[in-house]
Scaffold this motif. Structure first.
Motif, PDB file in Angstrom:
ATOM      1  N   ASN A 278       0.916  -1.312   0.132  1.00 15.28           N
ATOM      2  CA  ASN A 278       0.023   0.093   0.062  1.00 15.28           C
ATOM      3  C   ASN A 278       0.893   1.255  -0.018  1.00 15.28           C
ATOM      4  O   ASN A 278       0.345   2.403  -0.443  1.00 15.28           O
TER       5      ASN A 278
ATOM      6  N   LEU B 233      -0.065   4.407  -2.259  1.00 11.38           N
ATOM      7  CA  LEU B 233      -0.084   5.873  -1.276  1.00 11.38           C
ATOM      8  C   LEU B 233       0.778   6.840  -2.238  1.00 11.38           C
ATOM      9  O   LEU B 233       0.526   7.910  -2.507  1.00 11.38           O
ATOM     10  N   ARG B 234       2.069   6.330  -2.719  1.00 15.17           N
ATOM     11  CA  ARG B 234       2.979   7.138  -3.380  1.00 15.17           C
ATOM     12  C   ARG B 234       2.356   7.565  -4.550  1.00 15.17           C
ATOM     13  O   ARG B 234       2.497   8.918  -5.247  1.00 15.17           O
TER      14      ARG B 234
ATOM     15  N   ALA C  35      -0.582   6.662  -6.504  1.00 13.29           N
ATOM     16  CA  ALA C  35      -1.835   6.829  -7.008  1.00 13.29           C
ATOM     17  C   ALA C  35      -2.377   7.925  -6.391  1.00 13.29           C
ATOM     18  O   ALA C  35      -3.912   7.922  -6.534  1.00 13.29           O
ATOM     19  N   ASN C  36      -1.911   8.822  -5.622  1.00 13.58           N
ATOM     20  CA  ASN C  36      -2.664  10.051  -5.101  1.00 13.58           C
ATOM     21  C   ASN C  36      -1.533  11.142  -5.351  1.00 13.58           C
ATOM     22  O   ASN C  36      -0.610  11.414  -5.307  1.00 13.58           O
TER      23      ASN C  36
ATOM     24  N   MET D 228      -1.695  14.085  -4.625  1.00 13.98           N
ATOM     25  CA  MET D 228      -1.096  15.174  -3.472  1.00 13.98           C
ATOM     26  C   MET D 228       0.192  15.037  -2.741  1.00 13.98           C
ATOM     27  O   MET D 228       0.925  15.749  -2.195  1.00 13.98           O
ATOM     28  N   PHE D 229       0.671  13.690  -2.672  1.00 10.69           N
ATOM     29  CA  PHE D 229       1.979  13.304  -2.060  1.00 10.69           C
ATOM     30  C   PHE D 229       3.139  13.498  -2.965  1.00 10.69           C
ATOM     31  O   PHE D 229       3.942  14.094  -2.452  1.00 10.69           O
TER      32      PHE D 229
END
Length: 488
Positions: A192, A196-197, A199-200, A202-203
């Motif tokens: 994940n 998280l890194r 597929a989003n 904002m990061f």
């Protein structure tokens, strides 16, 4: 069909029709491998005609091995996941083998079904037996184009011994058919981290030295030596935990975006990180060894008492690492692992920098922090500043509040899978994405060997710490001289 099933349709052409388990009566097989395979069977993720052949030194018939497997499932597998156990046991057969006896491999080949077909081999034996085992498999014709092999750690004790093992394996299998396991990569929350890194949106703009102050990676164990006395005293915390698990976590945190979620693309980016690790310098490492204390309310002995003799093996290590590239210039990565810690935990903490200017006079703002919990609880927590409810006649009052995502709660109804379920299925379907490539292993050992060389040069010996604490006080000083505190 769930996502877990759908992702694998591209690999079905090379799906194994036989899985050969070496060490089939061992602890790993009982606790992890057989329960994982039974779970995959129950979920319909194994091809109906796929066979599982176990082998070990013990004399057993097929029926006796199935009874052995049934006992392991009843002991180590949750009752609600044992559906279809009887059908699963019918997949199993057994062939006794002493790998030191080359003559025994012909009977094993006959049990497996001879050369040809798609064969997945899971090798869970002592590394000293790897070369003998692989030569036996070669002689029996079980290393052909349809075969692939999975190796359990430890893969050596240093770069030289690791190369020796890898050279022996490479004699029979090309790199495209070698699956080196790091079971942390099978954990849902570790995977994940990639989601998280990448597929989003904002990061990624914030994932660099301009916005991140430091990163912490902690792997704490409450247990002592247990049944690993001889192995652990030779290995120590640096080689047992940092060389594989922790460096893989660091690589996933620090790597550049891969071009795709493909085995070569992901592993190319990880190895770049490992090669960019700056050698650890004087004062950037701390080692420790636990003494008697209390963990979880129980009195426990010290390492030397458990071992039955004195030893300079470290049971704790803390490091200050740097990745020397553009993205991470000046960002320290603090790594910490130890036995007999206050609690069992594996987590990654990403500490963001403070805001450049506060408009809230008299109110202290706290920098944002992202905590990724891997075990025992799988969760993600992002701390944000928010207004405290009230009229605030003398200025706005702020407080740090957590935004929490508990992964089991977020995906209600989904099974919490054992890491080996994913890894075994990937082995069967020939997907190497979550396995470790040879150049990764060698880059890891290069860095670890340099640390051990520095310790020898400095004459560094482990400092004592009380069981049930977070390690020696020098580990606290390692971060606090930079104005940083360990996340506890």
């Amino acid at each position: 069909m769930d996502v877990f099933t759908a992702q694998r349709r591209n690999f079905m052409s090379s799906t194994a029709n036989t899985l050969l388990l070496f060490g089939a009566t061992g602890d790993l097989a009982q606790r992890m491998l057989l329960p994982s395979l039974c779970a995959l069977h129950s979920d319909g993720l194994l091809e109906p005609d796929m066979r599982i052949v176990g082998t070990a030194r013990s004399e057993m018939t097929d029926s006796e091995f199935r009874n052995f497997a049934r006992g392991a499932l009843e002991k180590f597998m949750p009752a609600n996941r044992r559906g279809g156990t009887a059908d699963f046991l019918n997949r199993l057969s057994y062939q006794q083998l002493d790998v030191k006896d080359p003559a025994g491999f012909s009977a094993l080949a006959e049990k497996v079904g001879g050369p040809g077909g798609q064969l997945a081999i899971f090798l869970s034996t002592a590394p000293s037996l790897f070369e003998t085992t692989i030569k036996g498999l070669q002689t029996a014709g079980l290393t052909g184009e349809g075969s692939r092999i999975s190796l359990e750690k430890p893969l050596g004790v240093d770069l030289a011994s690791s190369c020796e093992i890898n050279d022996a394996v490479a004699e029979a299998f090309p790199e495209s058919r070698i699956f080196r396991i790091d079971h942390y990569l099978g954990k849902e929350t570790v995977q994940n981290l990639i989601a998280l890194r990448f597929a989003n949106v904002m990061f990624e703009p914030l994932w660099n030295s301009s916005y991140i102050e430091h990163v912490q990676i902690t792997v704490g164990e409450t247990v002592g030596l247990e049944s690993r006395v001889d192995f652990y005293d030779e290995a120590g915390a640096l080689r047992d935990m940092v060389q594989n698990h922790m460096l893989q976590l660091l690589a996933l945190v620090a790597m550049e975006p891969p071009t795709s979620f493909d085995a070569s693309a992901v592993r190319d980016e990880k190895v770049k990180v490992l090669r960019a690790l700056r050698p650890i310098g004087p004062g950037e490492s701390v080692t420790g060894q636990y003494r008697g204390g209390a963990v979880g309310g129980a009195i426990v002995p010290g390492y030397d008492e458990e071992l039955g003799r004195g030893s300079n093996t470290e049971t704790f290590v803390a490091l200050k690492a740097h990745v020397d590239n553009w993205r991470w210039k000046g960002v320290p990565f603090y790594l910490r692992t130890g036995k007999r810690m206050p609690r069992r935990v594996t987590e990654i903490v990403v500490q963001f920098r403070p805001i450049p200017h506060s408009i809230f006079n008299g109110t202290r703002t706290v920098p944002n922090r992202l905590v990724i919990g891997i075990q025992p609880e799988e969760n993600i927590t992002l701390s944000l500043m928010a207004k405290v409810p009230g009229l605030d006649r003398e200025g706005m009052s702020l407080r740090s509040v957590p935004l929490e995502i508990s992964m089991p709660d977020a995906f209600t109804g989904q099974h919490r899978r054992i890491a080996y379920e994913r890894l075994l299925l990937d082995l069967i379907e020939c997907d190497q994405t979550l396995f470790v490539r040879r150049d990764e292993v060698e880059a890891q050992w290069n860095w670890i060997d340099a640390i051990r060389g520095e310790w020898k040069k400095e004459g560094l010996t482990p400092k004592s710490y009380t069981a049930g604490s977070w390690g020696p006080s020098a580990a606290i000083a390692l971060t606090e001289r930079d104005g940083v505190s360990w996340h506890e």
